[in-house]
Design a protein around this motif. Structure first.
Motif, PDB file in Angstrom:
ATOM      1  N   SER A 195       0.849  -1.186   0.000  1.00 48.96           N
ATOM      2  CA  SER A 195       0.000   0.000   0.000  1.00 48.96           C
ATOM      3  C   SER A 195       0.886   1.237   0.000  1.00 48.96           C
ATOM      4  CB  SER A 195      -0.920   0.007   1.233  1.00 48.96           C
ATOM      5  OG  SER A 195      -0.160   0.224   2.404  1.00 48.96           O
ATOM      6  N   ARG A 196       0.288   2.391   0.000  1.00 46.86           N
ATOM      7  CA  ARG A 196       1.057   3.634   0.047  1.00 46.86           C
ATOM      8  C   ARG A 196       1.818   3.778   1.351  1.00 46.86           C
ATOM      9  NH1 ARG A 196      -3.432   7.661  -2.580  1.00 46.86           N
ATOM     10  NH2 ARG A 196      -3.322   6.728  -4.628  1.00 46.86           N
ATOM     11  N   ARG A 197       1.365   3.101   2.386  1.00 46.82           N
ATOM     12  CA  ARG A 197       2.015   3.181   3.700  1.00 46.82           C
ATOM     13  C   ARG A 197       3.185   2.219   3.835  1.00 46.82           C
ATOM     14  NH1 ARG A 197      -2.652   2.241   7.707  1.00 46.82           N
ATOM     15  NH2 ARG A 197      -0.833   1.536   8.865  1.00 46.82           N
ATOM     16  N   ARG A 241       5.249  -5.812   9.712  1.00 45.72           N
ATOM     17  CA  ARG A 241       5.663  -4.755   8.795  1.00 45.72           C
ATOM     18  C   ARG A 241       6.967  -5.183   8.131  1.00 45.72           C
ATOM     19  NH1 ARG A 241       7.578  -0.117  10.889  1.00 45.72           N
ATOM     20  NH2 ARG A 241       8.198  -1.221  12.770  1.00 45.72           N
ATOM     21  N   SER A 249       8.124  -0.605  -2.220  1.00 48.39           N
ATOM     22  CA  SER A 249       7.164  -0.546  -1.107  1.00 48.39           C
ATOM     23  C   SER A 249       7.812  -0.922   0.223  1.00 48.39           C
ATOM     24  CB  SER A 249       5.972  -1.470  -1.371  1.00 48.39           C
ATOM     25  OG  SER A 249       5.245  -1.041  -2.491  1.00 48.39           O
ATOM     26  N   PRO A 308       7.960   4.118   3.268  1.00 50.72           N
ATOM     27  CA  PRO A 308       7.648   4.533   4.640  1.00 50.72           C
ATOM     28  C   PRO A 308       7.637   3.363   5.601  1.00 50.72           C
ATOM     29  CG  PRO A 308       6.070   5.450   3.102  1.00 50.72           C
ATOM     30  CD  PRO A 308       6.918   4.482   2.337  1.00 50.72           C
TER      31      PRO A 308
END
Length: 95
Positions: free
Chosen positions: A24-26, A39, A90, A94
């Protein structure tokens, strides 16, 4: 985007377990059957391709509590360079 993978975490036996990588963007998350999601954080230490099962990536898997993490080897079931780049970007993104 969600994709199937196999993974080996830390000093586990050589057998790889099934999982899913969620991008995802995160960032990126490793979903494990019956386990807590982890994570995936970079940098990606190695990326090799051309193997029979896909492309192997090495990075760090950390829990959501902010632990230091542990090395994880991911076998992404693709040889496509753009898909591999998406995964590595990805994971390195972040944290």
């Amino acid at each position: 985007m969600t994709m199937r993978c196999r993974y080996r975490k830390g000093a586990q036996a050589p057998a790889m377990a099934r999982g899913k990588i969620v991008l995802s963007r995160r960032g990126a998350v490793l979903e494990r059957p019956g386990g807590q999601a982890l994570r995936l954080v970079g940098p990606v230490a190695a990326a090799t391709g051309g193997g029979r099962g896909g492309t192997a990536l090495t990075c760090t898997a950390a829990d959501w509590a902010g632990g230091s993490g542990e090395q994880v080897v991911l076998l992404v079931l693709t040889w496509d360079a753009q898909t591999v780049r998406l995964v590595t970007d990805s994971v390195s993104g972040p944290a």
